[in-house]
Design a protein around this motif. Sequence first.
Motif, PDB file in Angstrom:
ATOM      1  N   ASP A   1      60.133  87.833  57.404  1.00  0.00           N
ATOM      2  CA  ASP A   1      58.373  87.937  57.967  1.00  0.00           C
ATOM      3  C   ASP A   1      57.967  86.686  57.424  1.00  0.00           C
ATOM      4  OD1 ASP A   1      55.971  88.131  56.872  1.00  0.00           O
ATOM      5  OD2 ASP A   1      56.266  88.412  55.558  1.00  0.00           O
ATOM      6  N   LEU A   2      57.643  85.544  58.733  1.00  0.00           N
ATOM      7  CA  LEU A   2      57.273  84.926  58.679  1.00  0.00           C
ATOM      8  C   LEU A   2      56.002  84.423  57.723  1.00  0.00           C
ATOM      9  CD1 LEU A   2      57.517  81.508  59.905  1.00  0.00           C
ATOM     10  CD2 LEU A   2      56.106  82.133  61.720  1.00  0.00           C
ATOM     11  N   ALA A   3      56.939  83.743  56.824  1.00  0.00           N
ATOM     12  CA  ALA A   3      55.682  82.873  55.890  1.00  0.00           C
ATOM     13  C   ALA A   3      55.086  80.923  56.600  1.00  0.00           C
ATOM     14  CB  ALA A   3      56.011  82.157  54.802  1.00  0.00           C
ATOM     15  N   SER A   4      55.825  80.048  56.981  1.00  0.00           N
ATOM     16  CA  SER A   4      55.324  79.093  57.896  1.00  0.00           C
ATOM     17  C   SER A   4      56.173  77.993  58.695  1.00  0.00           C
ATOM     18  CB  SER A   4      54.666  78.233  57.125  1.00  0.00           C
ATOM     19  OG  SER A   4      55.565  77.689  56.057  1.00  0.00           O
ATOM     20  N   ILE A   5      55.524  78.034  59.919  1.00  0.00           N
ATOM     21  CA  ILE A   5      56.210  77.300  60.341  1.00  0.00           C
ATOM     22  C   ILE A   5      56.279  75.615  61.374  1.00  0.00           C
ATOM     23  CG2 ILE A   5      55.884  77.718  62.857  1.00  0.00           C
ATOM     24  CD1 ILE A   5      58.344  78.208  64.180  1.00  0.00           C
ATOM     25  N   GLU A   6      57.077  74.989  60.972  1.00  0.00           N
ATOM     26  CA  GLU A   6      56.367  72.804  61.748  1.00  0.00           C
ATOM     27  C   GLU A   6      57.216  72.817  62.712  1.00  0.00           C
ATOM     28  OE1 GLU A   6      56.656  70.867  57.877  1.00  0.00           O
ATOM     29  OE2 GLU A   6      55.321  72.642  56.419  1.00  0.00           O
ATOM     30  N   VAL A   7      56.251  72.561  63.613  1.00  0.00           N
ATOM     31  CA  VAL A   7      57.425  72.297  65.269  1.00  0.00           C
ATOM     32  C   VAL A   7      57.334  70.689  64.763  1.00  0.00           C
ATOM     33  CG1 VAL A   7      57.241  73.138  67.195  1.00  0.00           C
ATOM     34  CG2 VAL A   7      56.913  74.503  66.142  1.00  0.00           C
ATOM     35  N   ASP A   8      58.613  70.202  65.480  1.00  0.00           N
ATOM     36  CA  ASP A   8      58.016  69.076  66.328  1.00  0.00           C
ATOM     37  C   ASP A   8      59.198  68.787  67.285  1.00  0.00           C
ATOM     38  OD1 ASP A   8      57.440  66.218  65.736  1.00  0.00           O
ATOM     39  OD2 ASP A   8      58.314  66.136  63.382  1.00  0.00           O
ATOM     40  N   SER A   9      59.676  66.805  67.933  1.00  0.00           N
ATOM     41  CA  SER A   9      60.420  66.732  68.370  1.00  0.00           C
ATOM     42  C   SER A   9      61.499  66.562  67.801  1.00  0.00           C
ATOM     43  CB  SER A   9      59.924  65.670  69.221  1.00  0.00           C
ATOM     44  OG  SER A   9      58.523  65.639  70.043  1.00  0.00           O
ATOM     45  N   ALA A  10      62.523  66.836  68.337  1.00  0.00           N
ATOM     46  CA  ALA A  10      63.809  65.966  67.516  1.00  0.00           C
ATOM     47  C   ALA A  10      64.441  65.136  68.662  1.00  0.00           C
ATOM     48  CB  ALA A  10      64.328  67.377  67.789  1.00  0.00           C
ATOM     49  N   PHE A  11      65.320  64.296  67.203  1.00  0.00           N
ATOM     50  CA  PHE A  11      64.990  62.738  68.089  1.00  0.00           C
ATOM     51  C   PHE A  11      66.704  62.449  67.856  1.00  0.00           C
ATOM     52  CE2 PHE A  11      61.112  61.942  69.210  1.00  0.00           C
ATOM     53  CZ  PHE A  11      61.227  61.346  70.151  1.00  0.00           C
ATOM     54  N   THR A  12      67.567  61.566  68.378  1.00  0.00           N
ATOM     55  CA  THR A  12      68.433  61.063  67.747  1.00  0.00           C
ATOM     56  C   THR A  12      68.873  59.931  66.799  1.00  0.00           C
ATOM     57  OG1 THR A  12      69.443  59.952  69.773  1.00  0.00           O
ATOM     58  CG2 THR A  12      69.860  61.578  70.132  1.00  0.00           C
ATOM     59  N   PRO A  13      69.590  60.033  65.523  1.00  0.00           N
ATOM     60  CA  PRO A  13      70.392  60.154  65.473  1.00  0.00           C
ATOM     61  C   PRO A  13      70.786  61.357  64.760  1.00  0.00           C
ATOM     62  CG  PRO A  13      70.577  58.142  64.332  1.00  0.00           C
ATOM     63  CD  PRO A  13      68.817  58.317  65.548  1.00  0.00           C
ATOM     64  N   TYR A  14      69.560  61.969  63.807  1.00  0.00           N
ATOM     65  CA  TYR A  14      69.089  62.312  62.835  1.00  0.00           C
ATOM     66  C   TYR A  14      69.344  64.087  62.869  1.00  0.00           C
ATOM     67  CZ  TYR A  14      68.852  58.848  59.491  1.00  0.00           C
ATOM     68  OH  TYR A  14      68.910  57.523  58.923  1.00  0.00           O
ATOM     69  N   ASP A  15      68.890  63.934  64.152  1.00  0.00           N
ATOM     70  CA  ASP A  15      68.660  65.925  64.712  1.00  0.00           C
ATOM     71  C   ASP A  15      69.587  65.784  65.672  1.00  0.00           C
ATOM     72  OD1 ASP A  15      66.145  66.254  63.312  1.00  0.00           O
ATOM     73  OD2 ASP A  15      65.482  65.142  64.671  1.00  0.00           O
ATOM     74  N   ASP A  16      70.773  65.085  65.854  1.00  0.00           N
ATOM     75  CA  ASP A  16      71.702  64.738  66.964  1.00  0.00           C
ATOM     76  C   ASP A  16      72.820  66.026  65.798  1.00  0.00           C
ATOM     77  OD1 ASP A  16      74.200  65.558  68.491  1.00  0.00           O
ATOM     78  OD2 ASP A  16      73.776  63.317  68.888  1.00  0.00           O
ATOM     79  N   PRO A  17      73.044  67.496  66.460  1.00  0.00           N
ATOM     80  CA  PRO A  17      74.515  68.548  65.782  1.00  0.00           C
ATOM     81  C   PRO A  17      75.326  67.459  65.165  1.00  0.00           C
ATOM     82  CG  PRO A  17      72.989  69.308  67.529  1.00  0.00           C
ATOM     83  CD  PRO A  17      72.820  68.349  67.759  1.00  0.00           C
ATOM     84  N   GLN A  18      75.768  66.576  66.186  1.00  0.00           N
ATOM     85  CA  GLN A  18      76.736  66.227  65.891  1.00  0.00           C
ATOM     86  C   GLN A  18      76.971  65.338  64.612  1.00  0.00           C
ATOM     87  OE1 GLN A  18      78.174  63.423  69.376  1.00  0.00           O
ATOM     88  NE2 GLN A  18      79.743  62.518  68.202  1.00  0.00           N
ATOM     89  N   PHE A  19      76.133  64.812  64.355  1.00  0.00           N
ATOM     90  CA  PHE A  19      75.508  63.690  63.589  1.00  0.00           C
ATOM     91  C   PHE A  19      75.197  64.203  62.505  1.00  0.00           C
ATOM     92  CE2 PHE A  19      72.338  61.702  61.079  1.00  0.00           C
ATOM     93  CZ  PHE A  19      73.167  60.607  60.296  1.00  0.00           C
ATOM     94  N   TYR A  20      75.297  65.940  62.187  1.00  0.00           N
ATOM     95  CA  TYR A  20      75.585  66.226  61.405  1.00  0.00           C
ATOM     96  C   TYR A  20      76.668  66.753  60.818  1.00  0.00           C
ATOM     97  CZ  TYR A  20      74.967  70.799  58.677  1.00  0.00           C
ATOM     98  OH  TYR A  20      74.924  71.630  56.901  1.00  0.00           O
ATOM     99  N   GLU A  21      77.631  67.143  61.759  1.00  0.00           N
ATOM    100  CA  GLU A  21      78.632  67.149  61.818  1.00  0.00           C
ATOM    101  C   GLU A  21      79.466  66.396  60.663  1.00  0.00           C
ATOM    102  OE1 GLU A  21      80.478  70.491  61.921  1.00  0.00           O
ATOM    103  OE2 GLU A  21      78.768  71.182  62.273  1.00  0.00           O
TER     104      GLU A  21
END
Length: 209
Positions: free
Chosen positions: A48-68
């Motif tokens: 059951d969805l409570a809330s959703i916040e959509v935004d643009s994703a940018f490197t480096p912080y949103d990059d999956p490689q940076f996360y790993e």
Amino acid sequence: MEKLSSAMLFITLLAFVLSSCTKSTEEKAKELSEAKIKESLIIPDSYDLASIEVDSAFTPYDDPQFYELTIELAKDGTAIEQAKSDKEEAQSRIALWGGPYQTSYGRNEQNQAKEKYRQAKKAESDATEHARTIAEKMRVMFSKDPEFIGMKAKVSYRAKSNNGNVQMGTAKVLFDKDMTKVINIYDMDGEEYQAFIAVCNEIEKNTQK
């Protein structure tokens, strides 16, 4: 004139139909994230969805490689601290079993402590070297201008556990540029993601100095 009016009416109706069929970015995010989150739920239909916040994703912080890389760095930090603790314990045992009246048993215990110290020292050195390698890769990523890599959403939801209790969950979902698929999903309540945030906060502190 009638033909022109009919053509204009057709174009208007066509535009209306096409626009009504086109989903917004938020609608796409809701559908894609729901399908992905349900894959990990014990009772998928309880989502059951409570809330959703959509935004643009940018490197480096949103990059999956940076996360790993960040998670690897956090693990190295933990390994270094553990190695230091093991070294201190081994040093204490080396001193404990030393002295002029050392017995054969004491000598054996001291030798074991020395070996543990050697292993801990190597573990600390290996983890430190690996951390330096990871840090260099991250430095290279930071040296580049931020690049748009897709969209992201912070999704808060309710779902039932195996005993039927309703629990809250929060996920970060990364989508491709065309909003056709989920690239990655992260449990924002989990220890791993919290470690990621902790490392990012430290990076922010150091870059602001």
